[in-house]
Scaffold this motif. Structure first.
Motif, short mmCIF file in Angstrom:
data_model
loop_
_atom_site.label_atom_id
_atom_site.label_comp_id
_atom_site.label_asym_id
_atom_site.label_seq_id
_atom_site.Cartn_x
_atom_site.Cartn_y
_atom_site.Cartn_z
N MET A 66 23.61 45.52 6.68
CA MET A 66 24.52 46.64 6.93
C MET A 66 23.85 47.59 7.91
N LYS A 67 24.60 48.07 8.89
CA LYS A 67 24.07 49.00 9.87
C LYS A 67 25.05 50.15 10.07
N GLY A 76 21.17 54.06 9.68
CA GLY A 76 20.06 53.16 9.40
C GLY A 76 20.56 51.77 9.09
N THR A 77 19.66 50.96 8.56
CA THR A 77 20.01 49.59 8.22
C THR A 77 19.62 49.27 6.78
N ALA A 78 20.26 48.27 6.21
CA ALA A 78 19.94 47.78 4.88
C ALA A 78 20.15 46.29 4.85
N ASP A 79 19.20 45.58 4.27
CA ASP A 79 19.29 44.14 4.10
C ASP A 79 19.36 43.81 2.63
N MET A 80 20.29 42.93 2.24
CA MET A 80 20.48 42.56 0.84
C MET A 80 20.53 41.05 0.71
N VAL A 90 29.41 40.62 -11.08
CA VAL A 90 27.99 40.63 -11.40
C VAL A 90 27.20 40.49 -10.11
N MET A 91 25.91 40.87 -10.15
CA MET A 91 25.07 40.69 -8.97
C MET A 91 23.60 40.75 -9.34
N ASP A 92 22.81 40.14 -8.51
CA ASP A 92 21.35 40.24 -8.57
C ASP A 92 20.87 40.20 -7.13
N LEU A 93 20.63 41.39 -6.55
CA LEU A 93 20.31 41.51 -5.13
C LEU A 93 19.03 42.31 -4.93
N THR A 94 18.30 41.97 -3.90
CA THR A 94 17.15 42.76 -3.48
C THR A 94 17.53 43.50 -2.21
N VAL A 95 17.33 44.83 -2.21
CA VAL A 95 17.74 45.69 -1.10
C VAL A 95 16.51 46.27 -0.42
N LYS A 96 16.49 46.24 0.90
CA LYS A 96 15.41 46.88 1.66
C LYS A 96 15.98 47.41 2.97
N GLY A 97 15.25 48.32 3.62
CA GLY A 97 15.72 48.85 4.89
C GLY A 97 15.63 50.35 4.95
N SER A 98 15.85 50.91 6.16
CA SER A 98 15.69 52.34 6.38
C SER A 98 16.71 53.18 5.62
N MET A 99 17.90 52.63 5.35
CA MET A 99 18.90 53.38 4.61
C MET A 99 18.45 53.63 3.18
N LEU A 100 17.60 52.75 2.65
CA LEU A 100 17.11 52.90 1.29
C LEU A 100 16.12 54.05 1.17
N SER A 101 15.23 54.16 2.13
CA SER A 101 14.20 55.20 2.06
C SER A 101 14.71 56.56 2.49
N ARG A 266 27.36 42.36 8.10
CA ARG A 266 27.42 40.90 8.26
C ARG A 266 26.95 40.26 6.96
N ALA A 267 27.72 39.33 6.42
CA ALA A 267 27.36 38.62 5.20
C ALA A 267 27.42 37.12 5.44
N ASP A 268 26.32 36.44 5.15
CA ASP A 268 26.27 34.98 5.21
C ASP A 268 26.30 34.45 3.78
N TYR A 269 27.27 33.58 3.49
CA TYR A 269 27.46 33.06 2.13
C TYR A 269 27.08 31.58 2.06
N SER A 270 26.62 31.17 0.88
CA SER A 270 26.31 29.76 0.65
C SER A 270 26.40 29.47 -0.85
N ASP A 271 26.34 28.19 -1.20
CA ASP A 271 26.29 27.77 -2.61
C ASP A 271 27.41 28.38 -3.45
N TYR A 272 28.62 28.28 -2.94
CA TYR A 272 29.77 28.79 -3.70
C TYR A 272 29.85 28.08 -5.06
N GLY A 273 30.16 28.87 -6.07
CA GLY A 273 30.26 28.33 -7.42
C GLY A 273 28.96 28.38 -8.18
N THR A 274 27.84 28.76 -7.51
CA THR A 274 26.56 28.91 -8.20
C THR A 274 26.65 30.06 -9.18
#
Length: 311
Positions: A66-67, A76-80, A90-101, A266-274
């Protein structure tokens, strides 16, 4: 409460704001999707099939960026990265980037976000745990916070599941179907996969109508929302999607244009149904952020504001 702990609370709220509702696709038939959709140049039919499959999939792995630009302190930016499900959310995400700080040199470099049953848990790390009696997780009950706000529209949104459309890929596809200029761009490679590329644009009014958001608001609330949007100068909501040969979105881009800035995701998706296996952190390692803020509010009302900030 120490001032450094309040800074951690601010970081937690920033992180929660980034992904609250980021939940958004049981695995459907992975064969014959393209044949079912027919000619890929028939954009509406192809996206409709992709919507049906994505809605049925209920979960996926995701890598998102996200920008925000021209938005002052919020820029800023954020990567998840991680996994997410949208039925239930539900979710389990790791977030990092300048928007976080947000410019805080003491902020953690990354925050793990876990959400289940409408409750968000944020792992602030060992360094921050030392400032919170050894508790490294901050808990935020989104529904409780919405109820306490007294905002009926917010309450409905937090409990509406699929009404939280902005980060649910199935609902993004539903929005795209409402675009009056939906079109097929062409065949393209994305992450090594053969995909069909589609794009479309919605005005704010079209987006609200398509998502049912207008029905959540009273006439007065709709008026205030429209006024706020005008002040922000939001002029459009653009969506692009790349659908793979199995009929699922491999990539999705969303862009919002505003008078003073812009937001791109921008979101890249994979492993649908996991299955998004989410585990709630132990209670003895958790600080209730909502309760902490409530207690601070009571202290301020009782004239103990400075003590509440420092104790």
């Amino acid at each position: 409460m120490r001032k450094t702990t309040w800074k951690r609370a601010g970081v937690a709220l920033t992180a929660a704001g980034l992904v609250a509702g980021l939940a958004g696709c049981n695995d459907g038939d992975k064969t014959g999707a393209a044949a079912k959709a027919g000619d890929p140049t028939n954009a509406a039919q192809f996206i409709k099939v992709a919507y049906e499959k994505t809605a049925a999939a209920k979960s996926a792995k995701v890598k998102m960026t996200m920008k925000m630009e021209g938005m002052g302190a919020e820029s800023g930016t954020a990567d998840m990265t991680g996994s997410m499900g949208w039925d239930p959310a539900v979710m389990d995400l790791t977030v990092k980037g300048s928007m976080l700080s947000a410019g805080d040199p003491e902020a953690p470099e990354e925050v793990r976000m876990v959400m289940v049953d409408g409750v968000m848990y944020m792992d602030m790390g060992e360094k921050q745990a030392a400032q919170m009696d050894g508790k490294r997780w901050m808990k935020l009950d989104l529904k409780a916070a919405a109820d306490a706000s007294g905002d009926k529209a917010l309450q409905k949104q937090m409990t509406g599941g699929l009404d939280q459309m902005n980060q649910d890929p199935a609902q993004q596809l539903a929005l795209l179907l409402e675009s009056p200029d939906l079109k097929h761009v062409g065949a393209e490679k994305v992450n090594g996969m053969d995909t069909e590329h589609y794009k479309g644009t919605l005005t704010v009014e079209q987006m609200m109508k398509a998502g049912g958001s207008a029905e959540l608001l009273s006439a007065d609330e709709r008026k205030k929302f429209t006024e706020t949007v005008k002040q922000l100068g939001m002029t459009g909501y653009d969506t692009e999607v790349w659908v793979n040969k199995d009929g699922y979105p491999a990539r999705m881009d969303v862009a919002m244009k505003m008078g003073k800035g812009s937001m791109e995701m921008r979101a890249d998706y994979s492993d649908y149904g996991t299955k998004a296996a989410v585990q709630v952190p132990p209670a003895d390692e958790t600080v209730d952020l909502f309760k902490m803020l409530q207690d601070a509010g009571k202290a301020l009302e009782e004239g103990k504001g400075s003590e509440a900030l420092q104790d």
